[in-house]
Design an enzyme around this catalytic site. Structure first.
Site, mmCIF file in Angstrom:
data_model
loop_
_atom_site.group_PDB
_atom_site.id
_atom_site.type_symbol
_atom_site.label_atom_id
_atom_site.label_comp_id
_atom_site.label_asym_id
_atom_site.label_seq_id
_atom_site.Cartn_x
_atom_site.Cartn_y
_atom_site.Cartn_z
ATOM 1 N N GLY A 107 0.826 -1.201 0.000
ATOM 2 C CA GLY A 107 0.000 0.000 0.000
ATOM 3 C C GLY A 107 0.861 1.252 0.000
ATOM 4 N N CYS A 108 0.216 2.391 -0.231
ATOM 5 C CA CYS A 108 0.961 3.648 -0.299
ATOM 6 C C CYS A 108 1.503 4.044 1.069
ATOM 7 C CB CYS A 108 0.097 4.759 -0.891
ATOM 8 S SG CYS A 108 -1.551 4.896 -0.195
#
Lengths: 344, 344, 344, 344
Positions: free
Chosen positions: D152-153
């Site tokens: 994920g970011c």
């Protein structure tokens, strides 16, 4: 292997930054000088984001106009008007190719320059050799000049929207009304309270009416297209986004027309242009589709109720409106593929 | 002590929210019903920021049109067009004063309504009593009607800029070209991908050309002002700010004019208007000076080169363009001081 | 009828502007002097939007510190630190009430002032009489001082979030970590390239770590609250909006706690505070609900997995973080209703 | 000539769009399928700006999971969690390489998946072969897997900032506090009122505390790095810009350290990483320098007053936080130059 040595003069402004980015990605170009008076001595990478690692550690140079010629083969001047000529004169004397993004060599008439810019033209003797470098209009002339005068952002968005209509006699040149909306990078990187985030954000306004400086080159080129003297109403607006420009034009049609006919004439006029995107899918030009590119989107609509043709265009004021178009002109001038380094 | 009981119907949209805020600060008004189908049951303060503590705990009600009349003396309808009429009909039958912010009762002609809105008018019998409630143009009629039809945001910014020029015969009505720029709250609070932050931010575009729905009321009112049938070109644009509207108009002048003469005629026309700010200090109308107010800034400029008069206005599309103007109309209708609750 | 004559000194900055707006709406205050060196001679309305018509035509004055005392009864100083003291000294000598928004009189210790601000304190003799004017913490002292030192924006958002937890011994003072996000108006109205729209828009960053100047007053006040020396980690960030501040704090709990218990202690601590909005509806503090107000939203959350208490607050950095809080302090000092002129 | 046929599944979301753009510029990749349920049948160029002309006329396909395998050699899944597994299962059965951008295969433990995502893991049998594809941490494993689970970011921005400190034992894992700020494209392209421009612009807030879903993968990887079970406090914030993420971390140091020593350990740890830019020039990570790139900027600062190490990172949430990092992982997996098509 790059074949052409390039200098970007005035590289710390917004157009200059963008030029450095574009030149650094162009396979035939090698950046051999990056100058900036205000940022002299600082690493280029600390001012300009998005550069290849090889360039980041270079520092901005401050090189006097007279000493510049040896540093490159071709010179982009991203300087304020008036200042650009100080560099262009010695560079042209040294036989170098100059690609100027300022207003200094766009006008054929030094009188009109003085009328709009408020002072005598700094180098009128160079006006004979300069070419107004909108490739879609003056491609052949660009190939033969050593003084490439890149159009302003507003004129680019306006002239390309109007050219097919004027060339085909679709509209009455006396009835042209132009409204343009510009992102704030168009105002430059100046330490000016009026350009602060907190001043511009969540606001907007028209400005510089009725006689914005760009009118001079707009009317020069419209007059050439229409083969008659053209005077227009032009109203620029400042809106709160960083990059992007929308232009909306209306003019009286000269005869009965259908939307399809206009679209077909525009398609024919721009048939071979790699950077002109004609929107015929029902949408109108939109900044987010052209930003960080050399594209111009153009759409046409007839307003049957009023007998006017409506023209719409969208560009990135720093892309097709400045740095990317300057690279396109360089490609034309040096015989590179016209789209080289421009991602189209 | 408040004297008038007020309902805001459709209070969870952007205009409805703003109405709730304004009514809550108005010394003569008491909010007795706040309705919203989509937010029914939720505390008003959880949806609408900036309310007095006394209102925050109220909940949105969902009241059927037929059951609404007893809840207040006057009713603001902040509903989509078509829906507003469903509420207006029973409220008017019950003898209540309706202040409608939708387009349902702005047009005198049900035929033009159908042409622009695509369906039969839902309550044509009410059109005879409704008044187009731009106080600066129709103050006396507003005083006498029980069906107050508030103008759209674009029309407000356009009509007030043009009225003095048309009334004084300064411009040719057939030559009017209008460009408007709207903040995105004007598009409403709809769960629509095209209105997402990431879709609109750093972009802009023209839309709804050549026949935006607001043209119908614009031309109705311009025709009244010019005492002849007026058809205009109108091009709206969507720009990335939340609140604010800029309108820029050009039209051919009918005779030789000087800037001072035009300014003087505008000053005379709006001499007693508390919400019209004529800019004669060299600046042009700007959103940040009118946002969250009921002000309209207007400026005029002659473009001597083209023989056009340029007109500029700035409003808050939710203020003078919607909720604040609706409160102004209520003040007129009920004989309160016209600026009451509007901070001027 | 207004009873107190007010001067706003340094009225063309963002806090000064906001003060002029707030004072102009306050029923007990009369603006008798609006000074600004940079805008001297210009009409106030040309710089500050949203003023009543009566004020717009006033011009900014440039009055020397020594000549100021006669112009008002109480003086808001919206000046850079260091400069404020130049005005405060003669005004206090003349017996006037000074409400200072700079950092000059917030610290009790001239040594700490020098450590954080880099130069000797300009008027250490006044530190004995000054009061750190966070009304929720020092209301009684504010009533008795003539030198009201308004807190900075970061400290306001931090101290009010932490006070109940520290006073009730819920957290270990040595474990406090503070992150704050500020809108760009907090950086002031300076002609600085780093504050341009095109530099800040679509970007963000942390800055001034690990020793932002506001740490000095934050730790002074936290130490008072905890009755022990408190040192904290504080990391401010600059984000692209004009007005607003979010603060997020974490600290180790000293004992087992439940969310409800913490909420109940906070509710008790702030039971009588008109400007503290405790969010217990499941949402977290949000800028849009506090902007252009004197509100602070506060929420608490236990992080059971890590044994930390999380604290959240939202203010308008120009509202509760500057101008509106200064008016609140004036209300306290002069015995007006504390919410007067502040719309709550 | 491109050697690998690529499908982008779920190409009309923000990560999917960015993948299409990146794949279209990658010299070894050929786009053979672009799927989207919601945009099926529409021209790709009408939804995704900035594509080469050759791609613009392609239309989005809607291909069932079972029918997809024949369309390409490698498949990017840009789908919501839960949905991605529906595609991954048949594709893996058909022996295809899957590069998944969802959360479905990031966690080793189906129990923790259920704890954080609220439902049983849809394909627990695939968890054994999947690799958490942060190239800087797991490069060798990525080379050998056919199920590439992209981080994920938030985790990307956090793990890369913490890895050298944890690996070198500089900080106490129990003392880690993480604050992150995300641009709104991170919330996806959903027709949701809370994501409208007018809701998010000029506001900001913390959200999803204390247990954001990304915590599960953050703690899984931090525990591996620290070789002990690590539990952290993580507070995400939503801020008004389209693309970009700033993460700020603090943790207690385990021994006396100097800034230079920490910088030197970080430089050693990331010596060969093409996408990690360590800021040691006095500036802190900033979104505008990483946006539209695969770069992560990282900086370190000791806070001597509190004995904490401060860590800062900046990425583009759609670049290094999603699509660009997925292309980097593909480059690793297929043995292409790791920077190919990523402009570094």
């Amino acid at each position: 292997m790059p074949t052409l040595r390039i200098a970007v003069v005035g590289a710390s402004g917004y157009s200059g930054e963008e030029l450095v980015r574009l030149v650094s990605r162009h396979p035939e170009l090698q950046l051999t000088a990056i100058t900036s008076r205000s940022s002299a001595g600082r690493p280029v990478g600390s001012v300009i984001p998005g550069l290849p690692a090889s360039l980041e550690k270079l520092t901005f140079a401050d090189i006097a106009p007279a000493d510049l010629a040896g540093h490159a083969d071709a010179f982009f001047l991203a300087l304020p008007h008036g200042v650009a000529a100080e560099y262009a004169v010695p560079l042209r004397k040294a036989g170098k190719v100059v690609i100027d993004l300022s207003a200094d060599f766009r006008l054929k008439s030094p009188e009109i320059y003085k009328e709009f810019y408020g002072h005598d033209h700094p180098a009128p003797e160079l006006l004979k050799e300069s070419v107004y470098a909108l490739p879609e209009l003056h491609r052949d002339a660009i190939k033969k000049t050593d003084l490439v005068a890149c159009p302003g952002c507003y004129p680019t968005s306006i002239l390309l929207a109007l050219a097919p209509a004027l060339k085909n006699g679709l509209i009455d040149p006396g009835s042209i009304v132009i409204n343009s909306l510009s992102g704030v990078s168009g105002a430059g990187k100046k330490a000016d309270v009026s350009l602060l985030f907190a001043e511009l954000n969540e606001s907007m306004k028209a400005y510089s009416v009725p006689k914005h400086r760009h009118l001079s080159e707009i009317e020069q080129e419209l007059s050439l297209l229409a083969a008659q003297n053209v005077v227009v109403t032009f109203i620029p607006h400042l809106v709160p986004l960083t990059r992007g420009m929308i232009t909306t034009i209306s003019a009286k049609v000269t005869r009965s027309l259908a939307d399809k006919e206009v679209e077909s004439l525009y398609a024919k006029y721009y048939a071979d242009e790699p950077f002109v995107a004609l929107k015929t899918d029902g949408t109108l030009p939109e900044v987010k589709r052209v930003v960080r590119s050399n594209l111009i989107e153009i759409a046409t609509r007839l307003d049957a109720r009023t007998g006017r043709l409506l023209l719409f265009s969208a560009i990135d004021n720093l892309g097709k409106g400045a740095a990317a178009q300057a690279v396109q002109a360089l490609n034309v001038r040096f015989g590179f593929e016209e789209t080289m380094g421009l991602g189209a």
